[in-house]
Design a protein around this motif. Structure first.
Motif, PDB file in Angstrom:
ATOM      1  N   SER A  98       0.814  -1.222   0.000  1.00 45.04           N
ATOM      2  CA  SER A  98       0.000   0.000   0.000  1.00 45.04           C
ATOM      3  C   SER A  98       0.846   1.270   0.000  1.00 45.04           C
ATOM      4  O   SER A  98       0.360   2.344  -0.359  1.00 45.04           O
ATOM      5  N   ASN A  99       2.113   1.151   0.396  1.00 44.19           N
ATOM      6  CA  ASN A  99       3.011   2.313   0.382  1.00 44.19           C
ATOM      7  C   ASN A  99       3.497   2.653  -1.023  1.00 44.19           C
ATOM      8  O   ASN A  99       4.000   3.758  -1.256  1.00 44.19           O
ATOM      9  N   PHE A 100       3.372   1.690  -1.952  1.00 36.44           N
ATOM     10  CA  PHE A 100       3.843   1.894  -3.323  1.00 36.44           C
ATOM     11  C   PHE A 100       2.694   2.027  -4.326  1.00 36.44           C
ATOM     12  O   PHE A 100       2.924   2.259  -5.504  1.00 36.44           O
ATOM     13  N   SER A 101       1.478   1.854  -3.869  1.00 36.29           N
ATOM     14  CA  SER A 101       0.339   1.749  -4.787  1.00 36.29           C
ATOM     15  C   SER A 101      -0.238   3.114  -5.142  1.00 36.29           C
ATOM     16  O   SER A 101      -0.078   4.096  -4.416  1.00 36.29           O
ATOM     17  N   SER A 102      -0.938   3.142  -6.266  1.00 43.71           N
ATOM     18  CA  SER A 102      -1.660   4.359  -6.657  1.00 43.71           C
ATOM     19  C   SER A 102      -3.055   4.385  -6.046  1.00 43.71           C
ATOM     20  O   SER A 102      -3.606   5.452  -5.783  1.00 43.71           O
ATOM     21  N   HIS A 103      -3.634   3.189  -5.823  1.00 43.69           N
ATOM     22  CA  HIS A 103      -4.962   3.092  -5.214  1.00 43.69           C
ATOM     23  C   HIS A 103      -5.006   1.881  -4.288  1.00 43.69           C
ATOM     24  O   HIS A 103      -4.516   0.800  -4.646  1.00 43.69           O
ATOM     25  N   ASN A 104      -5.610   2.071  -3.122  1.00 44.82           N
ATOM     26  CA  ASN A 104      -5.827   0.974  -2.175  1.00 44.82           C
ATOM     27  C   ASN A 104      -7.327   0.751  -2.006  1.00 44.82           C
ATOM     28  O   ASN A 104      -8.058   1.686  -1.655  1.00 44.82           O
ATOM     29  N   PHE A 105      -7.761  -0.474  -2.267  1.00 44.28           N
ATOM     30  CA  PHE A 105      -9.168  -0.828  -2.111  1.00 44.28           C
ATOM     31  C   PHE A 105      -9.329  -1.677  -0.851  1.00 44.28           C
ATOM     32  O   PHE A 105      -8.505  -2.558  -0.578  1.00 44.28           O
ATOM     33  N   VAL A 106     -10.386  -1.422  -0.102  1.00 48.26           N
ATOM     34  CA  VAL A 106     -10.599  -2.138   1.155  1.00 48.26           C
ATOM     35  C   VAL A 106     -12.055  -2.564   1.274  1.00 48.26           C
ATOM     36  O   VAL A 106     -12.945  -2.011   0.615  1.00 48.26           O
ATOM     37  N   ALA A 107     -12.267  -3.559   2.135  1.00 49.73           N
ATOM     38  CA  ALA A 107     -13.630  -4.005   2.423  1.00 49.73           C
ATOM     39  C   ALA A 107     -14.178  -3.342   3.678  1.00 49.73           C
ATOM     40  O   ALA A 107     -15.394  -3.285   3.877  1.00 49.73           O
ATOM     41  N   PHE A 108     -13.273  -2.842   4.521  1.00 46.72           N
ATOM     42  CA  PHE A 108     -13.658  -2.221   5.786  1.00 46.72           C
ATOM     43  C   PHE A 108     -12.939  -0.878   5.922  1.00 46.72           C
ATOM     44  O   PHE A 108     -11.829  -0.709   5.406  1.00 46.72           O
ATOM     45  N   PRO A 109     -13.540   0.067   6.625  1.00 49.24           N
ATOM     46  CA  PRO A 109     -12.911   1.390   6.754  1.00 49.24           C
ATOM     47  C   PRO A 109     -11.642   1.360   7.605  1.00 49.24           C
ATOM     48  O   PRO A 109     -11.479   0.505   8.474  1.00 49.24           O
ATOM     49  N   GLU A 110     -10.732   2.288   7.295  1.00 53.60           N
ATOM     50  CA  GLU A 110      -9.531   2.542   8.094  1.00 53.60           C
ATOM     51  C   GLU A 110      -8.592   1.337   8.182  1.00 53.60           C
ATOM     52  O   GLU A 110      -7.926   1.126   9.193  1.00 53.60           O
ATOM     53  N   VAL A 111      -8.543   0.551   7.120  1.00 51.28           N
ATOM     54  CA  VAL A 111      -7.644  -0.606   7.094  1.00 51.28           C
ATOM     55  C   VAL A 111      -6.322  -0.251   6.420  1.00 51.28           C
ATOM     56  O   VAL A 111      -5.249  -0.632   6.898  1.00 51.28           O
ATOM     57  N   LEU A 112      -6.382   0.461   5.300  1.00 48.68           N
ATOM     58  CA  LEU A 112      -5.190   0.941   4.601  1.00 48.68           C
ATOM     59  C   LEU A 112      -5.313   2.445   4.386  1.00 48.68           C
ATOM     60  O   LEU A 112      -6.426   2.987   4.303  1.00 48.68           O
ATOM     61  N   LYS A 113      -4.183   3.101   4.278  1.00 51.52           N
ATOM     62  CA  LYS A 113      -4.163   4.547   4.068  1.00 51.52           C
ATOM     63  C   LYS A 113      -4.899   4.906   2.777  1.00 51.52           C
ATOM     64  O   LYS A 113      -4.674   4.297   1.731  1.00 51.52           O
ATOM     65  N   ASP A 114      -5.781   5.892   2.865  1.00 50.67           N
ATOM     66  CA  ASP A 114      -6.562   6.370   1.713  1.00 50.67           C
ATOM     67  C   ASP A 114      -7.349   5.241   1.052  1.00 50.67           C
ATOM     68  O   ASP A 114      -7.528   5.214  -0.171  1.00 50.67           O
ATOM     69  N   GLY A 115      -7.800   4.287   1.851  1.00 56.22           N
ATOM     70  CA  GLY A 115      -8.527   3.138   1.312  1.00 56.22           C
ATOM     71  C   GLY A 115      -9.875   3.515   0.718  1.00 56.22           C
ATOM     72  O   GLY A 115     -10.638   4.281   1.306  1.00 56.22           O
ATOM     73  N   ILE A 116     -10.145   2.971  -0.459  1.00 61.98           N
ATOM     74  CA  ILE A 116     -11.433   3.165  -1.132  1.00 61.98           C
ATOM     75  C   ILE A 116     -12.299   1.942  -0.816  1.00 61.98           C
ATOM     76  O   ILE A 116     -11.943   0.814  -1.173  1.00 61.98           O
ATOM     77  N   ILE A 117     -13.417   2.148  -0.154  1.00 57.33           N
ATOM     78  CA  ILE A 117     -14.245   1.013   0.272  1.00 57.33           C
ATOM     79  C   ILE A 117     -15.035   0.458  -0.915  1.00 57.33           C
ATOM     80  O   ILE A 117     -15.842   1.160  -1.524  1.00 57.33           O
ATOM     81  N   VAL A 118     -14.770  -0.801  -1.240  1.00 56.08           N
ATOM     82  CA  VAL A 118     -15.472  -1.471  -2.346  1.00 56.08           C
ATOM     83  C   VAL A 118     -16.109  -2.784  -1.890  1.00 56.08           C
ATOM     84  O   VAL A 118     -16.771  -3.458  -2.675  1.00 56.08           O
ATOM     85  N   GLY A 119     -15.894  -3.160  -0.631  1.00 53.88           N
ATOM     86  CA  GLY A 119     -16.426  -4.432  -0.153  1.00 53.88           C
ATOM     87  C   GLY A 119     -15.572  -5.602  -0.612  1.00 53.88           C
ATOM     88  O   GLY A 119     -14.455  -5.438  -1.101  1.00 53.88           O
ATOM     89  N   GLN A 120     -16.119  -6.795  -0.455  1.00 58.95           N
ATOM     90  CA  GLN A 120     -15.414  -8.001  -0.868  1.00 58.95           C
ATOM     91  C   GLN A 120     -15.574  -8.242  -2.367  1.00 58.95           C
ATOM     92  O   GLN A 120     -16.571  -7.836  -2.971  1.00 58.95           O
ATOM     93  N   ILE A 121     -14.591  -8.909  -2.949  1.00 64.88           N
ATOM     94  CA  ILE A 121     -14.675  -9.302  -4.358  1.00 64.88           C
ATOM     95  C   ILE A 121     -15.238 -10.720  -4.397  1.00 64.88           C
ATOM     96  O   ILE A 121     -14.542 -11.687  -4.081  1.00 64.88           O
ATOM     97  N   LEU A 122     -16.504 -10.832  -4.763  1.00 59.70           N
ATOM     98  CA  LEU A 122     -17.184 -12.126  -4.769  1.00 59.70           C
ATOM     99  C   LEU A 122     -17.469 -12.571  -6.201  1.00 59.70           C
ATOM    100  O   LEU A 122     -17.538 -11.757  -7.122  1.00 59.70           O
ATOM    101  N   SER A 123     -17.664 -13.865  -6.354  1.00 62.20           N
ATOM    102  CA  SER A 123     -17.824 -14.449  -7.685  1.00 62.20           C
ATOM    103  C   SER A 123     -19.289 -14.583  -8.086  1.00 62.20           C
ATOM    104  O   SER A 123     -20.144 -14.956  -7.274  1.00 62.20           O
ATOM    105  N   GLU A 124     -19.561 -14.316  -9.349  1.00 63.85           N
ATOM    106  CA  GLU A 124     -20.903 -14.545  -9.891  1.00 63.85           C
ATOM    107  C   GLU A 124     -21.245 -16.032  -9.928  1.00 63.85           C
ATOM    108  O   GLU A 124     -22.418 -16.405 -10.016  1.00 63.85           O
ATOM    109  N   ASP A 125     -20.225 -16.881  -9.866  1.00 64.77           N
ATOM    110  CA  ASP A 125     -20.468 -18.326  -9.868  1.00 64.77           C
ATOM    111  C   ASP A 125     -21.311 -18.762  -8.676  1.00 64.77           C
ATOM    112  O   ASP A 125     -21.925 -19.833  -8.694  1.00 64.77           O
TER     113      ASP A 125
END
Length: 361
Positions: A150-177
């Motif tokens: 996360s220190n080298f990334s352009s964007h950090n996505f998270v499922a829960f708030p305040e987990v990574l710096k500047d995290g964008i909350i998107v929830g879990q990545i689940l399968s359509e299967d």
């Protein structure tokens, strides 16, 4: 013509890292095929991620698996752990060199890091070459690799708030299967309990349930579907001796989705991907976190507070008694059969990630 984007996924080792990557690949291939050139996945040899790529390649011609060496940092003290760390540091260095070659050879535009030790060499190599890096963290507490990445990334996505710096909350990545093709109903009116403790380290859960089935006749009023995993096959015959127990050795995501659809309760570990899947289908969760990791306990506590889940400590001296009490209390418990837009919920987070990813070219 606008240049198509080449994406390298980094991560694996467990289903919690592997299946979300698989789901993102399938989503982009289905809904953004014209914008993506080639898909790549860096992982360990003879691993879950390699098998997953092999399965996906039956439907996708533009997906390539890139084998990678990596090491695991051990926090234990002692000579053996020290020597293993030295050896794994060497493998990690080789992994960085391999990643540099892959990034240049295949003209990778973006690296998507899901976590796991195998992802770290790719992240370091991508940073050296100034490639765009995206990180997704599933847990309530970020793993070591994602904390570093996360220190080298352009964007950090998270499922829960305040987990990574500047995290964008998107929830879990689940399968359509997971979504059944048609509406399913239970075979009986009895409450159905799905039991999926995993394969490694889950024997305590399965043996405890067997003991309860042998000693508590009231539990015969529940129907159990037990997903044993490959390492617990020695218990299969004992479970099959009960008329109210059905046993599955292993389930695909489609099969798991069908079980979610018809189950009311689940006895489960506390990996966040599994918990999110179960919550999506409205199942009451009885969570037994893996004792040797704080991450799962933190995950379970969140679901206790936010979703009224039930948490049992496997190392509690009264563990078996508490499990029995909870099951008996829920003998007549049935989940709400309200209509849920599973596809819409699953797609929201993936579309948000896809939109940002595809704009990074």
């Amino acid at each position: 013509m606008k240049k198509k984007i080449n994406i390298l996924r980094a991560g694996g080792g467990t289903g919690g890292h592997t299946f979300p990557i698989k789901s993102m690949i399938q989503y982009l291939d289905k809904y953004h095929k014209e914008q993506v050139g080639d898909h790549f996945w860096a992982g360990s040899r003879r691993s879950l991620e390699e098998k997953t790529v092999s399965d996906l390649q039956k439907q996708m011609k533009n997906l390539t698996f890139l084998p990678l060496l990596s090491g695991k940092w051990r926090r234990e003290k002692g000579l053996e752990a020290f020597l293993k760390n030295i050896w794994d540091l060497f493998k990690f260095t080789i992994g960085i060199l391999q990643s540099l070659v892959y990034l240049l050879r295949f003209r990778i535009d973006v690296v998507f890091c899901k976590g796991g030790y195998v992802a770290l060499p790719v992240v370091v190599a991508a940073w050296i070459l100034r490639k765009k890096i995206l990180v997704h963290e599933s847990d309530t507490r970020a793993g070591l690799v994602n904390r570093i990445a996360s220190n080298f990334s352009s964007h950090n996505f998270v499922a829960f708030p305040e987990v990574l710096k500047d995290g964008i909350i998107v929830g879990q990545i689940l399968s359509e299967d997971l979504i059944p093709e048609k509406k399913l109903v239970k075979k009986t009116e009895n409450t159905q309990v799905l039991v999926m403790g995993g394969s490694q380290g889950a024997k305590t859960i399965y043996e405890s349930l067997l003991t309860l089935l042998n000693t508590e006749e009231k539990l015969r009023e529940l129907n159990f579907v037990v997903v044993l995993g490959q390492l617990n096959q020695d218990l299969k015959a004992q479970f099959l001796s009960f008329q109210n127990v059905e046993v599955k050795d292993f389930c695909t995501q489609k099969e798991i989705g069908m079980l979610y659809e018809t189950s009311d309760l689940v006895i489960t570990r506390a990996g966040t991907t599994s918990l999110a899947e179960q919550d999506l289908f409205g199942i009451k969760m009885i969570m037994i976190p893996i004792p040797w990791t704080h991450d799962q306990k933190n995950n379970a506590l969140w679901y206790v507070e936010q979703k009224k889940g039930i948490l049992i400590d496997q190392e509690d001296p009264d563990f078996m008694e508490k499990l029995k009490t909870i099951l008996i209390e829920h003998i007549d418990w049935h989940k709400d059969l309200k209509i849920v837009d599973h596809l819409g919920i699953i797609s929201q987070g993936k579309e948000k990630i896809s939109k940002i990813l595809l704009e990074l070219k």
